[in-house]
Design an enzyme around this catalytic site. Structure first.
Site, PDB file in Angstrom:
ATOM      1  N   LYS A  14       0.829  -1.218   0.000  1.00  0.00           N
ATOM      2  CA  LYS A  14       0.000   0.000   0.000  1.00  0.00           C
ATOM      3  C   LYS A  14       0.856   1.259   0.000  1.00  0.00           C
ATOM      4  CE  LYS A  14      -2.378  -0.835   3.806  1.00  0.00           C
ATOM      5  NZ  LYS A  14      -1.915  -2.170   4.184  1.00  0.00           N
ATOM      6  N   ARG A  89     -10.246   1.729   7.740  1.00  0.00           N
ATOM      7  CA  ARG A  89      -9.972   0.316   8.004  1.00  0.00           C
ATOM      8  C   ARG A  89     -11.138  -0.358   8.720  1.00  0.00           C
ATOM      9  NH1 ARG A  89      -3.851   1.033   8.316  1.00  0.00           N
ATOM     10  NH2 ARG A  89      -2.954  -1.041   8.275  1.00  0.00           N
ATOM     11  N   ARG A 128      10.816  -6.981   5.450  1.00  0.00           N
ATOM     12  CA  ARG A 128      10.727  -5.562   5.789  1.00  0.00           C
ATOM     13  C   ARG A 128      11.159  -5.331   7.235  1.00  0.00           C
ATOM     14  NH1 ARG A 128       5.036  -2.538   5.177  1.00  0.00           N
ATOM     15  NH2 ARG A 128       4.578  -3.394   7.212  1.00  0.00           N
ATOM     16  N   ARG A 134      10.528  -2.091  12.143  1.00  0.00           N
ATOM     17  CA  ARG A 134       9.256  -1.638  12.690  1.00  0.00           C
ATOM     18  C   ARG A 134       8.865  -2.508  13.857  1.00  0.00           C
ATOM     19  NH1 ARG A 134       4.702  -0.162   8.266  1.00  0.00           N
ATOM     20  NH2 ARG A 134       3.469  -1.227   9.849  1.00  0.00           N
ATOM     21  N   ARG A 145      -2.076  -8.857  12.899  1.00  0.00           N
ATOM     22  CA  ARG A 145      -2.502  -7.815  11.951  1.00  0.00           C
ATOM     23  C   ARG A 145      -3.303  -8.416  10.800  1.00  0.00           C
ATOM     24  NH1 ARG A 145       2.912  -5.487  10.605  1.00  0.00           N
ATOM     25  NH2 ARG A 145       1.848  -4.156   9.124  1.00  0.00           N
TER      26      ARG A 145
HETATM   27  P1  AMP Z   1       0.119   0.649   8.462  1.00  0.00           P
HETATM   28  O1  AMP Z   1       1.394   1.407   8.380  1.00  0.00           O
HETATM   29  O2  AMP Z   1      -0.940   1.179   7.556  1.00  0.00           O
HETATM   30  O3  AMP Z   1       0.317  -0.842   8.318  1.00  0.00           O
HETATM   31  O4  AMP Z   1      -0.451   0.867   9.950  1.00  0.00           O
HETATM   32  C1  AMP Z   1       0.304   0.468  11.071  1.00  0.00           C
HETATM   33  C2  AMP Z   1      -0.567   0.450  12.313  1.00  0.00           C
HETATM   34  O5  AMP Z   1      -1.130   1.761  12.551  1.00  0.00           O
HETATM   35  C3  AMP Z   1      -1.784  -0.468  12.252  1.00  0.00           C
HETATM   36  O6  AMP Z   1      -1.460  -1.816  12.550  1.00  0.00           O
HETATM   37  C4  AMP Z   1      -2.660   0.160  13.326  1.00  0.00           C
HETATM   38  O7  AMP Z   1      -2.179  -0.124  14.623  1.00  0.00           O
HETATM   39  C5  AMP Z   1      -2.433   1.652  13.086  1.00  0.00           C
HETATM   40  N1  AMP Z   1      -3.370   2.179  12.080  1.00  0.00           N
HETATM   41  C6  AMP Z   1      -3.073   2.652  10.838  1.00  0.00           C
HETATM   42  N2  AMP Z   1      -4.176   3.056  10.186  1.00  0.00           N
HETATM   43  C7  AMP Z   1      -5.211   2.821  11.032  1.00  0.00           C
HETATM   44  C8  AMP Z   1      -6.614   2.999  10.935  1.00  0.00           C
HETATM   45  N3  AMP Z   1      -7.194   3.479   9.812  1.00  0.00           N
HETATM   46  N4  AMP Z   1      -7.381   2.657  12.011  1.00  0.00           N
HETATM   47  C9  AMP Z   1      -6.815   2.181  13.128  1.00  0.00           C
HETATM   48  N5  AMP Z   1      -5.506   1.958  13.281  1.00  0.00           N
HETATM   49  C10 AMP Z   1      -4.697   2.271  12.245  1.00  0.00           C
END
Ligand code: AMP
Length: 193
Positions: A14, A89, A128, A134, A145
């Site tokens: 993404k 999400r 990654r 991370r 996740r």
């Molecule tokens: P990402 O970088 O998009 O994989 O997001 C990493 C983490 O951020 C996720 O596992 C959630 O803990 C939090 N997060 C990101 N976007 C959202 C969202 N739209 N709603 C809730 N938590 C989010």
């Protein structure tokens, strides 16, 4: 097409493809994951709230996330359009996004879903983890996740499909191929001049 969201399971690419697409369209990427990580790094109050959720692979509560996105979408650079990465999400977030955009007199043009087999994703995420360090790229958290994505985010596909703005891209090939496929969808969607 200038208001688009990119969906897909963890590791589907993404962030990478949101960046490419936004560059092509000349609009900003709005990544909730990046916004949370920046707040955590800067030790803001929002960052302190979000950290435990990110570390556990859980979603940050909707109210916190929605408020953050509402602020971000009000910024002048998001006026011409945006590529949303990782938001909405949950169904509730999707409905709030509709309200936010509706209040601005606009709506979402497309929800683009990146599709990849789960096995390939786990391998990608573990790679990654080695590169980016991370805190949410450990094996247990990765598994969690995926569960959360499956339970809470996958249903959004139907939500956008019913509206007729859902598009799928096979995200299993190499980055350049996927990038071309994403762009193909974007071009097809561009309203005729
Ligand atoms: P990402 O970088 O998009 O994989 O997001 C990493 C983490 O951020 C996720 O596992 C959630 O803990 C939090 N997060 C990101 N976007 C959202 C969202 N739209 N709603 C809730 N938590 C989010």
């Amino acid at each position: 097409m200038t208001t688009v969201l990119l969906m897909g399971p963890p590791g589907a690419g993404k962030g990478t493809h949101a960046g490419h697409l936004a560059g092509h369209l000349g609009v900003p990427v709005i990544s909730t994951g990046d916004l949370f990580r920046r707040n955590i790094a800067e030790q803001t109050e929002l960052g302190r709230t979000a950290q435990a959720y990110l570390d556990a692979g859980e979603y940050v509560p909707d109210e916190v996330t929605n408020d953050m996105v509402r602020d971000r979408l009000a910024a002048p650079d998001a006026r011409p359009g945006f590529v949303l990465d990782g938001y909405p999400r949950t169904l509730h977030q999707a409905k709030v996004l509709d309200e936010i955009l509706g209040a601005q007199g606009r709506s979402l043009d497309a929800a683009l879903v990146l599709r990849v087999e789960v096995d390939a994703l786990v391998a990608r995420l573990l790679r990654r983890a080695e590169i980016e360090h991370r805190s949410d790229d450990t094996e247990d958290v990765i598994r969690r996740r995926f569960e959360v994505y499956h339970d809470q985010t996958a249903p959004l596909v139907d939500f956008y499909a019913e509206r007729g703005i859902h598009y799928e891209v096979d995200a299993s090939p190499d980055v350049d191929t996927v990038r071309a496929s994403v762009w193909q969808v974007a071009v097809e969607l561009k309203p005729a001049a």
